[in-house]
Design an enzyme around this catalytic site. Structure first.
Site, PDB file in Angstrom:
ATOM      1  N   HIS A  24       2.466  52.118 -11.104  1.00 25.02           N
ATOM      2  CA  HIS A  24       4.116  52.229 -11.706  1.00 25.02           C
ATOM      3  C   HIS A  24       3.690  51.879 -13.078  1.00 25.02           C
ATOM      4  O   HIS A  24       4.618  51.017 -13.620  1.00 25.02           O
ATOM      5  CB  HIS A  24       4.820  51.507 -10.852  1.00 25.02           C
ATOM      6  CG  HIS A  24       4.626  50.257 -10.507  1.00 25.02           C
ATOM      7  ND1 HIS A  24       4.204  49.399 -11.244  1.00 25.02           N
ATOM      8  CD2 HIS A  24       4.580  49.856  -9.211  1.00 25.02           C
ATOM      9  CE1 HIS A  24       4.115  47.967 -10.490  1.00 25.02           C
ATOM     10  NE2 HIS A  24       4.418  48.406  -9.396  1.00 25.02           N
ATOM     11  N   HIS A  78       5.979  40.339   1.523  1.00 28.85           N
ATOM     12  CA  HIS A  78       6.605  41.341   0.141  1.00 28.85           C
ATOM     13  C   HIS A  78       6.812  42.477   0.578  1.00 28.85           C
ATOM     14  O   HIS A  78       6.112  43.269   1.300  1.00 28.85           O
ATOM     15  CB  HIS A  78       5.650  40.990  -0.890  1.00 28.85           C
ATOM     16  CG  HIS A  78       6.083  41.986  -2.022  1.00 28.85           C
ATOM     17  ND1 HIS A  78       7.403  41.996  -2.637  1.00 28.85           N
ATOM     18  CD2 HIS A  78       5.434  42.527  -3.088  1.00 28.85           C
ATOM     19  CE1 HIS A  78       7.320  42.642  -3.670  1.00 28.85           C
ATOM     20  NE2 HIS A  78       6.220  42.912  -3.919  1.00 28.85           N
ATOM     21  N   GLU A  80       7.320  45.538  -1.163  1.00 29.07           N
ATOM     22  CA  GLU A  80       6.998  46.632  -1.958  1.00 29.07           C
ATOM     23  C   GLU A  80       6.202  47.674  -1.287  1.00 29.07           C
ATOM     24  O   GLU A  80       5.095  46.917  -0.477  1.00 29.07           O
ATOM     25  CB  GLU A  80       6.403  46.008  -3.371  1.00 29.07           C
ATOM     26  CG  GLU A  80       6.249  47.248  -4.454  1.00 29.07           C
ATOM     27  CD  GLU A  80       5.813  46.563  -5.780  1.00 29.07           C
ATOM     28  OE1 GLU A  80       5.924  47.445  -6.715  1.00 29.07           O
ATOM     29  OE2 GLU A  80       5.434  45.173  -5.828  1.00 29.07           O
ATOM     30  N   ASP A  82       3.448  49.046  -1.457  1.00 24.35           N
ATOM     31  CA  ASP A  82       1.923  48.977  -1.410  1.00 24.35           C
ATOM     32  C   ASP A  82       1.541  48.080  -0.502  1.00 24.35           C
ATOM     33  O   ASP A  82       0.329  47.934  -0.023  1.00 24.35           O
ATOM     34  CB  ASP A  82       1.363  48.661  -2.677  1.00 24.35           C
ATOM     35  CG  ASP A  82       1.942  47.498  -3.518  1.00 24.35           C
ATOM     36  OD1 ASP A  82       3.096  47.190  -3.420  1.00 24.35           O
ATOM     37  OD2 ASP A  82       1.263  46.596  -4.118  1.00 24.35           O
ATOM     38  N   HIS A 145       7.152  38.495  -7.311  1.00 21.43           N
ATOM     39  CA  HIS A 145       8.072  39.038  -8.379  1.00 21.43           C
ATOM     40  C   HIS A 145       9.197  40.112  -7.896  1.00 21.43           C
ATOM     41  O   HIS A 145       9.836  40.578  -8.678  1.00 21.43           O
ATOM     42  CB  HIS A 145       7.161  39.981  -9.408  1.00 21.43           C
ATOM     43  CG  HIS A 145       6.798  41.188  -8.607  1.00 21.43           C
ATOM     44  ND1 HIS A 145       6.962  42.576  -9.157  1.00 21.43           N
ATOM     45  CD2 HIS A 145       5.826  41.220  -7.628  1.00 21.43           C
ATOM     46  CE1 HIS A 145       6.216  43.252  -8.407  1.00 21.43           C
ATOM     47  NE2 HIS A 145       5.421  42.633  -7.489  1.00 21.43           N
ATOM     48  N   ASP A 164       1.944  38.794  -3.890  1.00 23.08           N
ATOM     49  CA  ASP A 164       1.561  39.273  -5.242  1.00 23.08           C
ATOM     50  C   ASP A 164       1.084  38.303  -6.234  1.00 23.08           C
ATOM     51  O   ASP A 164       0.612  38.591  -7.277  1.00 23.08           O
ATOM     52  CB  ASP A 164       2.633  40.143  -5.614  1.00 23.08           C
ATOM     53  CG  ASP A 164       2.496  41.645  -5.204  1.00 23.08           C
ATOM     54  OD1 ASP A 164       1.222  41.925  -4.646  1.00 23.08           O
ATOM     55  OD2 ASP A 164       3.306  42.524  -5.535  1.00 23.08           O
ATOM     56  N   TYR A 191      -2.910  41.069 -14.937  1.00 22.61           N
ATOM     57  CA  TYR A 191      -2.028  41.028 -13.963  1.00 22.61           C
ATOM     58  C   TYR A 191      -1.003  40.234 -14.324  1.00 22.61           C
ATOM     59  O   TYR A 191       0.191  40.622 -13.920  1.00 22.61           O
ATOM     60  CB  TYR A 191      -2.783  40.656 -12.808  1.00 22.61           C
ATOM     61  CG  TYR A 191      -1.880  40.772 -11.233  1.00 22.61           C
ATOM     62  CD1 TYR A 191      -2.215  42.026 -10.566  1.00 22.61           C
ATOM     63  CD2 TYR A 191      -1.174  39.882 -10.902  1.00 22.61           C
ATOM     64  CE1 TYR A 191      -1.328  42.283  -9.206  1.00 22.61           C
ATOM     65  CE2 TYR A 191      -0.374  40.018  -9.783  1.00 22.61           C
ATOM     66  CZ  TYR A 191      -0.411  41.121  -9.052  1.00 22.61           C
ATOM     67  OH  TYR A 191       0.100  41.435  -7.821  1.00 22.61           O
ATOM     68  N   HIS A 224      -3.547  41.265  -3.933  1.00 24.01           N
ATOM     69  CA  HIS A 224      -4.566  42.594  -4.429  1.00 24.01           C
ATOM     70  C   HIS A 224      -5.875  41.730  -4.925  1.00 24.01           C
ATOM     71  O   HIS A 224      -5.699  40.556  -5.319  1.00 24.01           O
ATOM     72  CB  HIS A 224      -3.798  42.961  -5.652  1.00 24.01           C
ATOM     73  CG  HIS A 224      -2.492  43.860  -5.559  1.00 24.01           C
ATOM     74  ND1 HIS A 224      -2.508  45.014  -4.857  1.00 24.01           N
ATOM     75  CD2 HIS A 224      -1.057  43.737  -5.534  1.00 24.01           C
ATOM     76  CE1 HIS A 224      -1.715  45.651  -4.679  1.00 24.01           C
ATOM     77  NE2 HIS A 224      -0.756  44.855  -5.116  1.00 24.01           N
TER      78      HIS A 224
END
Length: 397
Positions: A24, A78, A80, A82, A145, A164, A191, A224
């Protein structure tokens, strides 16, 4: 597609995405990983899922430990996509009564994403969950975030599943910091600069909170990149420092150019920074990805942006970068604007207005040069760099 036992009966069962190059708007030239973790106890627990198209990779790894249908508990730190994209396939394999633990905001997000009435079990900071021999505890980390973000902590093993936070977009066969070495830190910095920078005040509060709670941490497992086991305190300390946004004796000159005139102006300013003993980075926007530029901007004390004028506006690539930087809310910067033009010359003023809106200290008016800069105009560019540099030196010395 083997799982990896990271502690007794605790497995990494995530996926490696070797080919992704854009996340993104963030450049991921070395791919990324989607980390998921399986705890085998009296109640078998999956912490986070993976991006939807990598779900079979995750199932393959889980299957080498236990039958995926035997999972008793699912935790979503989280929402999101991914990390939650694979959840529908996970929940489809399980009993409809299988509890799905998440924050209250996580429950709202997951319902909005997937429109499923799973057995949601919303938790808040301080809540605990017994797995049998082990007990998990939860810590909400709102806006780090996303509003739903939370940590899951395993006191018995001193492992923090940090969602994250503390991650990196980095694909490798190695799973740990001590296997990769110091070269992982630039990826961690990038990051932070492109994902967590706007939430720096909250990062400071979180680090203070973790310190006050006295959490013992032997391993940090982000969603990640690599896992931190050699020295977890190193990445925590790095976050504490990055969150301060303390300006360094460093300037970043960001520009685009049509016929090299704005480029010549940038070069003259860089000479001024050099003569003042200020480290300088020159970054042509079409040669450097916006996320690479922001990584340099994060610790710079000065950011100077140049644009030619096209159709009575700043160059589109410059507008793109300024919009991106504005959203990341860098603080404690000295700034300046410059640019060449043919007959109207609006760009430098527009850039200056954007830098002012971000909150940069602007010691000079924007500098404009018509057509190709000559000796006098290049001297004016040098003088602008000198003035910005001197302002920066007063801030950092």
């Amino acid at each position: 597609m083997k799982p990896l036992e990271i502690a007794k009966d605790i497995y990494w069962v995530g996926a490696i995405d070797w080919n992704i190059r854009d996340f993104h708007g963030y450049s991921t030239y070395q791919g990324t990983t989607y980390n998921a973790f399986l705890i085998v106890d009296e109640k078998i627990t999956l912490i986070d899922a993976v991006k939807e198209e990598f779900t079979n990779d995750m199932f393959s790894r889980i299957s080498q430990v236990v039958d995926p249908s035997k999972i008793d508990i699912v935790i979503s730190n989280h929402t999101e996509m991914d990390h939650s994209g694979g959840l529908p396939k996970v929940m489809h394999r399980l009993s409809k009564d299988t509890p799905l633990y998440c924050s209250n905001n996580g429950m709202k997000n997951l319902k909005a994403h997937f429109h499923q009435e799973w057995n949601f079990q919303p938790v808040k900071s301080g809540d605990e969950l017994s797995l049998g021999k082990r007990t998990l505890s939860f810590l909400e980390t709102r806006m780090l975030h996303w509003p739903d973000s939370m940590f899951t902590y395993l006191p018995s093993d001193k492992i923090l599943f940090s969602s994250d936070a503390f991650g990196q977009h980095y694909a490798s066969l190695e799973r740990f910091d001590d296997e990769v070495g110091e070269m992982i830190m630039p990826h961690a910095a990038k990051y932070y600069a492109n994902i967590l920078l706007p939430f720096s005040q909250l990062v400071t509060k979180l680090v203070d909170q973790v310190t006050e709670m006295g959490l013992e941490i032997d391993m940090i497992c982000p969603d990640h990149g690599i896992l931190w086991r050699k020295d977890p305190g190193k990445i925590i300390q790095a976050y504490a420092e990055w969150a301060k946004q303390t300006p360094k004796k460093k300037a970043v000159v960001v520009y685009d150019t049509m016929w090299h005139s704005t480029e010549k102006m940038a070069d003259a300013m860089v000479e001024a920074f050099k003569d003042l003993g200020i480290e300088a980075r020159v970054m042509h926007i079409r040669s450097c990805h916006r996320s690479e530029i922001m990584t340099e901007v994060m610790d710079a004390g000065a950011v100077v942006v140049g644009s030619p004028t096209i159709n009575n506006n700043m160059f589109p690539t410059v507008a793109d970068f300024l919009t991106y930087m504005k959203g990341l809310k860098p603080k404690n910067k000295v700034g300046g604007a410059f640019g060449s033009y043919g007959w109207s010359g609006e760009a430098a003023k527009q850039v200056n207005a954007e830098l002012e809106a971000i909150g940069f200290e602007l010691p000079n008016d924007p500098l404009r040069v018509q057509y190709i800069p000559d000796g006098d105009s290049l001297q004016a560019c040098y003088a602008l760099g000198e003035q910005i540099g001197q302002t920066l030196l007063k801030k950092v010395e």
